[in-house]
Motif scaffolding. Structure first.
Motif, PDB file in Angstrom:
ATOM      1  N   SER A   1       3.124   3.767  12.842  1.00  0.00           N
ATOM      2  CA  SER A   1       4.013   4.860  13.218  1.00  0.00           C
ATOM      3  C   SER A   1       4.824   5.331  12.011  1.00  0.00           C
ATOM      4  O   SER A   1       5.019   4.595  11.041  1.00  0.00           O
ATOM      5  N   LYS A   2       5.289   6.556  12.102  1.00  0.00           N
ATOM      6  CA  LYS A   2       6.130   7.122  11.047  1.00  0.00           C
ATOM      7  C   LYS A   2       7.394   6.283  10.878  1.00  0.00           C
ATOM      8  O   LYS A   2       7.816   5.992   9.758  1.00  0.00           O
ATOM      9  N   THR A   3       7.968   5.857  11.978  1.00  0.00           N
ATOM     10  CA  THR A   3       9.186   5.044  11.944  1.00  0.00           C
ATOM     11  C   THR A   3       8.943   3.721  11.237  1.00  0.00           C
ATOM     12  O   THR A   3       9.752   3.278  10.422  1.00  0.00           O
ATOM     13  N   GLN A   4       7.819   3.095  11.525  1.00  0.00           N
ATOM     14  CA  GLN A   4       7.498   1.822  10.874  1.00  0.00           C
ATOM     15  C   GLN A   4       7.305   2.024   9.374  1.00  0.00           C
ATOM     16  O   GLN A   4       7.766   1.205   8.571  1.00  0.00           O
ATOM     17  N   ALA A   5       6.663   3.100   8.987  1.00  0.00           N
ATOM     18  CA  ALA A   5       6.466   3.385   7.559  1.00  0.00           C
ATOM     19  C   ALA A   5       7.816   3.575   6.864  1.00  0.00           C
ATOM     20  O   ALA A   5       8.044   3.040   5.775  1.00  0.00           O
ATOM     21  N   TYR A   6       8.716   4.329   7.499  1.00  0.00           N
ATOM     22  CA  TYR A   6      10.052   4.520   6.917  1.00  0.00           C
ATOM     23  C   TYR A   6      10.810   3.199   6.836  1.00  0.00           C
ATOM     24  O   TYR A   6      11.481   2.924   5.842  1.00  0.00           O
TER      25      TYR A   6
ATOM     26  N   LYS B   1       0.832  -1.209   0.000  1.00  0.00           N
ATOM     27  CA  LYS B   1       0.000   0.000   0.000  1.00  0.00           C
ATOM     28  C   LYS B   1       0.865   1.258   0.000  1.00  0.00           C
ATOM     29  O   LYS B   1       0.569   2.216  -0.712  1.00  0.00           O
ATOM     30  N   ILE B   2       1.915   1.246   0.804  1.00  0.00           N
ATOM     31  CA  ILE B   2       2.815   2.405   0.873  1.00  0.00           C
ATOM     32  C   ILE B   2       3.460   2.661  -0.489  1.00  0.00           C
ATOM     33  O   ILE B   2       3.423   3.771  -1.018  1.00  0.00           O
ATOM     34  N   ILE B   3       4.042   1.633  -1.065  1.00  0.00           N
ATOM     35  CA  ILE B   3       4.754   1.778  -2.336  1.00  0.00           C
ATOM     36  C   ILE B   3       3.802   2.150  -3.461  1.00  0.00           C
ATOM     37  O   ILE B   3       4.080   3.066  -4.244  1.00  0.00           O
TER      38      ILE B   3
ATOM     39  N   LEU C   1       5.063  10.049   3.034  1.00  0.00           N
ATOM     40  CA  LEU C   1       5.212   8.855   3.860  1.00  0.00           C
ATOM     41  C   LEU C   1       4.552   9.066   5.227  1.00  0.00           C
ATOM     42  O   LEU C   1       3.932   8.151   5.771  1.00  0.00           O
ATOM     43  N   LEU C   2       4.646  10.275   5.748  1.00  0.00           N
ATOM     44  CA  LEU C   2       3.994  10.583   7.023  1.00  0.00           C
ATOM     45  C   LEU C   2       2.468  10.481   6.881  1.00  0.00           C
ATOM     46  O   LEU C   2       1.791   9.872   7.715  1.00  0.00           O
ATOM     47  N   GLY C   3       1.930  11.036   5.809  1.00  0.00           N
ATOM     48  CA  GLY C   3       0.490  10.957   5.570  1.00  0.00           C
ATOM     49  C   GLY C   3       0.023   9.530   5.372  1.00  0.00           C
ATOM     50  O   GLY C   3      -1.055   9.141   5.849  1.00  0.00           O
ATOM     51  N   MET C   4       0.837   8.757   4.683  1.00  0.00           N
ATOM     52  CA  MET C   4       0.492   7.350   4.454  1.00  0.00           C
ATOM     53  C   MET C   4       0.519   6.568   5.768  1.00  0.00           C
ATOM     54  O   MET C   4      -0.321   5.694   5.990  1.00  0.00           O
ATOM     55  N   SER C   5       1.479   6.877   6.633  1.00  0.00           N
ATOM     56  CA  SER C   5       1.536   6.179   7.922  1.00  0.00           C
ATOM     57  C   SER C   5       0.286   6.489   8.752  1.00  0.00           C
ATOM     58  O   SER C   5      -0.251   5.603   9.410  1.00  0.00           O
ATOM     59  N   GLN C   6      -0.179   7.725   8.681  1.00  0.00           N
ATOM     60  CA  GLN C   6      -1.402   8.086   9.412  1.00  0.00           C
ATOM     61  C   GLN C   6      -2.616   7.391   8.806  1.00  0.00           C
ATOM     62  O   GLN C   6      -3.503   6.939   9.523  1.00  0.00           O
ATOM     63  N   LYS C   7      -2.651   7.297   7.496  1.00  0.00           N
ATOM     64  CA  LYS C   7      -3.769   6.636   6.813  1.00  0.00           C
ATOM     65  C   LYS C   7      -3.833   5.143   7.169  1.00  0.00           C
ATOM     66  O   LYS C   7      -4.907   4.569   7.291  1.00  0.00           O
ATOM     67  N   LEU C   8      -2.657   4.523   7.333  1.00  0.00           N
ATOM     68  CA  LEU C   8      -2.592   3.087   7.638  1.00  0.00           C
ATOM     69  C   LEU C   8      -2.545   2.798   9.137  1.00  0.00           C
ATOM     70  O   LEU C   8      -2.458   1.640   9.542  1.00  0.00           O
TER      71      LEU C   8
END
Length: 129
Positions: free
Chosen positions: A108-113, A83-85, A98-105
């Protein structure tokens, strides 16, 4: 991972949705040039030369290799990473970071990165970079 490598991978992902179009264009270019060179050849010889030219073209081979690598990495990734990619890098019209995507999913921001970076490392390995 070096910034230049990361940017190169982002470019590959950004062009992914048009890769099939680029492949068809390149095949047409190769066949057009070949037609001009082989006007007087027999049909069988022409077909053989077409196959050899298309399979040995470096640019065409690179496009196909990049496409296969992205597909393999996406298939091996978990749903969240996909989903992120797809949303950030493969979507033509995206306004999410990436921050917006982490909030949507709801991660955490760290996990998304970390998920993004892991995907990029796998893609780099798949491409031999």
């Amino acid at each position: 991972m070096k910034t230049t490598t990361m940017n190169y991978l982002k470019d590959i992902l950004g062009d992914y949705y048009r890769t099939d179009e680029y492949i068809k264009e390149r095949e047409k270019e190769l066949l057009y040039v070949l037609e001009e060179k082989m006007e007087d050849c027999f049909e069988e010889e022409r077909k053989s030369q077409e196959r050899m030219t298309i399979t040995t073209d470096r640019r065409l081979w690179t496009l196909e290799k990049n496409k296969r690598a992205v597909e393999r990495c996406l298939n091996r990734s978990d749903e969240t990473t996909q989903k992120i990619i797809k949303e950030i890098y493969l979507n033509k019209k995206t306004n999410l970071t990436l921050l917006g995507m982490s909030q949507k999913l709801f991660i955490s921001k760290t996990q998304a990165y970390n998920l993004r970076n892991l995907f990029f490392e796998q893609l780099a390995d798949e491409l031999g970079i």
